[in-house]
Design a protein around this motif. Structure first.
Motif, mmCIF file in Angstrom:
data_model
loop_
_atom_site.group_PDB
_atom_site.id
_atom_site.type_symbol
_atom_site.label_atom_id
_atom_site.label_comp_id
_atom_site.label_asym_id
_atom_site.label_seq_id
_atom_site.Cartn_x
_atom_site.Cartn_y
_atom_site.Cartn_z
ATOM 1 N N ARG A 164 0.564 -1.312 0.216
ATOM 2 C CA ARG A 164 -0.139 0.089 -0.071
ATOM 3 C C ARG A 164 0.962 1.115 0.043
ATOM 4 N NH1 ARG A 164 -5.098 -1.980 4.023
ATOM 5 N NH2 ARG A 164 -5.621 -3.687 2.956
ATOM 6 N N MET A 165 0.918 1.926 -1.167
ATOM 7 C CA MET A 165 1.817 3.055 -1.449
ATOM 8 C C MET A 165 1.258 4.247 -1.260
ATOM 9 S SD MET A 165 3.242 1.068 -5.045
ATOM 10 C CE MET A 165 4.357 2.479 -5.348
ATOM 11 N N THR A 166 1.624 4.987 -0.361
ATOM 12 C CA THR A 166 0.787 6.452 0.249
ATOM 13 C C THR A 166 1.749 7.518 -0.140
ATOM 14 O OG1 THR A 166 -0.250 5.048 1.999
ATOM 15 C CG2 THR A 166 -0.072 7.896 2.228
ATOM 16 N N THR A 167 1.120 8.594 -0.935
ATOM 17 C CA THR A 167 1.856 9.747 -1.319
ATOM 18 C C THR A 167 1.325 10.919 -0.183
ATOM 19 O OG1 THR A 167 1.956 8.756 -3.490
ATOM 20 C CG2 THR A 167 2.774 11.088 -3.054
ATOM 21 N N PRO A 172 6.371 9.923 0.308
ATOM 22 C CA PRO A 172 5.768 8.725 0.319
ATOM 23 C C PRO A 172 6.146 7.614 1.587
ATOM 24 C CG PRO A 172 7.918 8.692 -0.885
ATOM 25 C CD PRO A 172 7.790 9.928 -0.361
ATOM 26 N N SER A 173 5.436 6.578 1.461
ATOM 27 C CA SER A 173 5.577 5.790 2.555
ATOM 28 C C SER A 173 4.951 4.309 2.007
ATOM 29 C CB SER A 173 4.933 6.005 3.774
ATOM 30 O OG SER A 173 3.459 6.241 3.636
ATOM 31 N N VAL A 174 5.307 3.089 2.564
ATOM 32 C CA VAL A 174 4.628 1.923 1.982
ATOM 33 C C VAL A 174 4.598 1.036 3.245
ATOM 34 C CG1 VAL A 174 5.003 0.155 0.736
ATOM 35 C CG2 VAL A 174 6.000 2.120 -0.157
ATOM 36 N N ASP A 175 3.301 0.383 3.379
ATOM 37 C CA ASP A 175 3.215 -0.668 4.341
ATOM 38 C C ASP A 175 2.918 -1.980 3.391
ATOM 39 O OD1 ASP A 175 3.119 0.539 7.170
ATOM 40 O OD2 ASP A 175 1.850 1.915 5.939
ATOM 41 N N PHE A 176 3.039 -3.125 4.129
ATOM 42 C CA PHE A 176 2.744 -4.304 3.522
ATOM 43 C C PHE A 176 1.821 -5.137 3.955
ATOM 44 C CE2 PHE A 176 6.966 -2.768 2.872
ATOM 45 C CZ PHE A 176 7.365 -2.992 1.443
ATOM 46 N N TYR A 177 0.934 -5.668 3.068
ATOM 47 C CA TYR A 177 -0.130 -6.470 3.767
ATOM 48 C C TYR A 177 -0.445 -8.032 2.741
ATOM 49 C CZ TYR A 177 -2.032 -2.246 5.741
ATOM 50 O OH TYR A 177 -2.094 -1.155 6.615
ATOM 51 N N ASP A 178 -0.866 -8.967 3.698
ATOM 52 C CA ASP A 178 -1.156 -10.114 3.187
ATOM 53 C C ASP A 178 -2.229 -9.880 2.202
ATOM 54 O OD1 ASP A 178 -2.774 -12.934 2.986
ATOM 55 O OD2 ASP A 178 -0.719 -13.352 3.857
ATOM 56 N N TRP A 179 -2.095 -10.415 0.809
ATOM 57 C CA TRP A 179 -3.078 -10.128 -0.083
ATOM 58 C C TRP A 179 -4.180 -11.000 0.071
ATOM 59 C CZ3 TRP A 179 -2.855 -6.814 -3.966
ATOM 60 C CH2 TRP A 179 -3.834 -6.773 -4.774
ATOM 61 N N ARG A 184 -2.034 -6.777 7.974
ATOM 62 C CA ARG A 184 -0.733 -6.057 7.810
ATOM 63 C C ARG A 184 0.349 -7.005 8.210
ATOM 64 N NH1 ARG A 184 2.458 -2.698 10.788
ATOM 65 N NH2 ARG A 184 3.613 -1.049 9.434
ATOM 66 N N ILE A 185 1.466 -6.827 7.545
ATOM 67 C CA ILE A 185 2.443 -7.735 7.709
ATOM 68 C C ILE A 185 3.484 -6.959 8.374
ATOM 69 C CG2 ILE A 185 4.448 -9.255 6.700
ATOM 70 C CD1 ILE A 185 3.022 -9.289 4.067
ATOM 71 N N SER A 186 3.241 -6.975 9.964
ATOM 72 C CA SER A 186 3.971 -6.125 10.898
ATOM 73 C C SER A 186 5.345 -6.165 10.903
ATOM 74 C CB SER A 186 3.559 -6.157 12.094
ATOM 75 O OG SER A 186 3.371 -7.559 12.781
ATOM 76 N N ARG A 187 5.878 -7.437 10.613
ATOM 77 C CA ARG A 187 7.350 -7.660 10.485
ATOM 78 C C ARG A 187 8.149 -6.757 9.653
ATOM 79 N NH1 ARG A 187 9.569 -11.050 6.870
ATOM 80 N NH2 ARG A 187 8.162 -12.122 5.469
ATOM 81 N N LEU A 188 7.568 -6.447 8.322
ATOM 82 C CA LEU A 188 8.188 -5.585 7.352
ATOM 83 C C LEU A 188 8.294 -4.295 7.870
ATOM 84 C CD1 LEU A 188 6.957 -7.618 4.191
ATOM 85 C CD2 LEU A 188 9.079 -7.944 5.581
ATOM 86 N N GLY A 189 7.310 -3.704 8.565
ATOM 87 C CA GLY A 189 7.338 -2.380 9.134
ATOM 88 C C GLY A 189 7.057 -1.493 8.012
ATOM 89 N N THR A 190 7.332 -0.173 8.008
ATOM 90 C CA THR A 190 6.895 0.857 6.986
ATOM 91 C C THR A 190 8.232 1.467 6.372
ATOM 92 O OG1 THR A 190 5.069 1.465 8.428
ATOM 93 C CG2 THR A 190 5.718 3.036 6.834
ATOM 94 N N PRO A 196 13.823 4.238 3.672
ATOM 95 C CA PRO A 196 13.324 3.788 2.530
ATOM 96 C C PRO A 196 13.452 2.539 1.900
ATOM 97 C CG PRO A 196 15.420 4.938 2.302
ATOM 98 C CD PRO A 196 15.100 4.743 4.010
ATOM 99 N N LYS A 197 14.367 1.727 2.665
ATOM 100 C CA LYS A 197 14.800 0.126 2.048
ATOM 101 C C LYS A 197 14.524 -0.889 3.235
ATOM 102 C CE LYS A 197 18.616 -2.239 0.004
ATOM 103 N NZ LYS A 197 19.852 -2.025 -0.336
ATOM 104 N N LEU A 198 13.992 -2.112 3.098
ATOM 105 C CA LEU A 198 13.969 -3.209 3.827
ATOM 106 C C LEU A 198 15.203 -3.572 3.942
ATOM 107 C CD1 LEU A 198 10.793 -5.237 2.648
ATOM 108 C CD2 LEU A 198 11.048 -3.816 4.836
ATOM 109 N N PRO A 199 15.339 -4.323 5.235
ATOM 110 C CA PRO A 199 16.832 -4.897 5.498
ATOM 111 C C PRO A 199 16.874 -6.173 4.893
ATOM 112 C CG PRO A 199 15.360 -5.349 7.310
ATOM 113 C CD PRO A 199 14.535 -4.292 6.353
#
Length: 244
Positions: A164-167, A172-179, A184-190, A196-199
């Motif tokens: 979910r890409m928010t402007t 910008p910000s991005v949160d990740f969800y189970d389709w 929300r996939i909380s372990r991935l954070g925002t 700006p980058k996942l580890p």
């Protein structure tokens, strides 16, 4: 295209002296601003109105408040021209088939202006008029600006994951969800400007490219091996929204 091209030359043509000038028909409202009385008493002191002419027998009532600028078109005899509607943040310009070119510039800022041209062809010049200034101590509602300018885009990035890409004016910000179930996939954070980058430990590659620009993109790879990276554009904010 014509409005865009003429606006580019505005600094030379319009600012030199073609600011909107009141005519006799609208002079009573043009000599100064006045405080309006909106339904919400909390904004009454900060709402100001002035009337002006844009030529061709057409007047405008320009209102400025913490909720932003608005414009109503006036006939000197019959009053509001309902066929042209109202301009505001959600509709800052008249459509091209309106017969006249009128647009609110900087609709989300504290000093919006009205750009207008009522004469057709290439001979007419645009006029530029300032909206009335709000009284001292009043300001644009910044929280409302952020709310009105925030847009969200859902993107399938593969591996059963939705981004979910928010402007917004804050970037910008991005949160990740189970389709499948929408959780929300909380372990991935925002992801945002600060992060700006996942580890590498996330198991997928997700990065906001150019997070401080007007055109950020999400660089994504959810499958291993030699799979190419995918790039997804963020949604555009409404016209005139600021980027801080």
């Amino acid at each position: 295209m014509r409005r865009r091209a003429l606006r580019t030359g505005l600094a030379v043509a319009a600012l030199a002296g073609s600011a909107l000038a009141p005519t006799a028909a609208f002079a009573a409202g043009s000599h100064g601003t006045r405080t309006a009385s909106p339904a919400d008493p909390s904004t009454a002191r900060c709402t100001v109105v002035k009337e002006d002419s844009i030529g061709a027998g057409t007047g405008v009532r320009m209102t400025m408040s913490p909720q932003g600028p608005s414009v109503v078109f006036l006939d000197p005899v019959d009053g509001p021209i309902t066929g042209l509607g109202t301009l505001d943040r959600s509709r800052p310009a008249l459509p091209q088939d309106a017969g006249i070119d009128v647009e609110i510039l900087n609709p989300y800022g504290s000093t919006p202006q009205l750009l207008a041209k009522t004469n057709g062809g290439n001979d007419g010049l645009y006029g530029l008029a300032d909206f009335p200034r709000m009284p001292k101590g009043c300001s644009v509602d910044k929280a409302l600006v952020i709310k009105q300018c925030t847009v969200v885009k859902s993107q399938d990035i593969g591996a059963g994951t939705e981004a979910r890409m928010t402007t917004s004016p804050q970037g910008p910000s991005v949160d990740f969800y189970d389709w499948a179930d929408g959780t929300r996939i909380s372990r991935l954070g925002t992801l945002d400007r600060a992060h700006p980058k996942l580890p590498d430990s996330a198991g997928i590659y997700e990065e906001i490219v150019e997070p401080n620009s007007w055109n950020p993109r999400l660089k994504s790879k959810t499958e291993g091996g030699r799979t190419e990276y995918a790039f997804f554009d963020f949604a555009k904010m409404p016209k005139g929204c600021p980027l801080r």
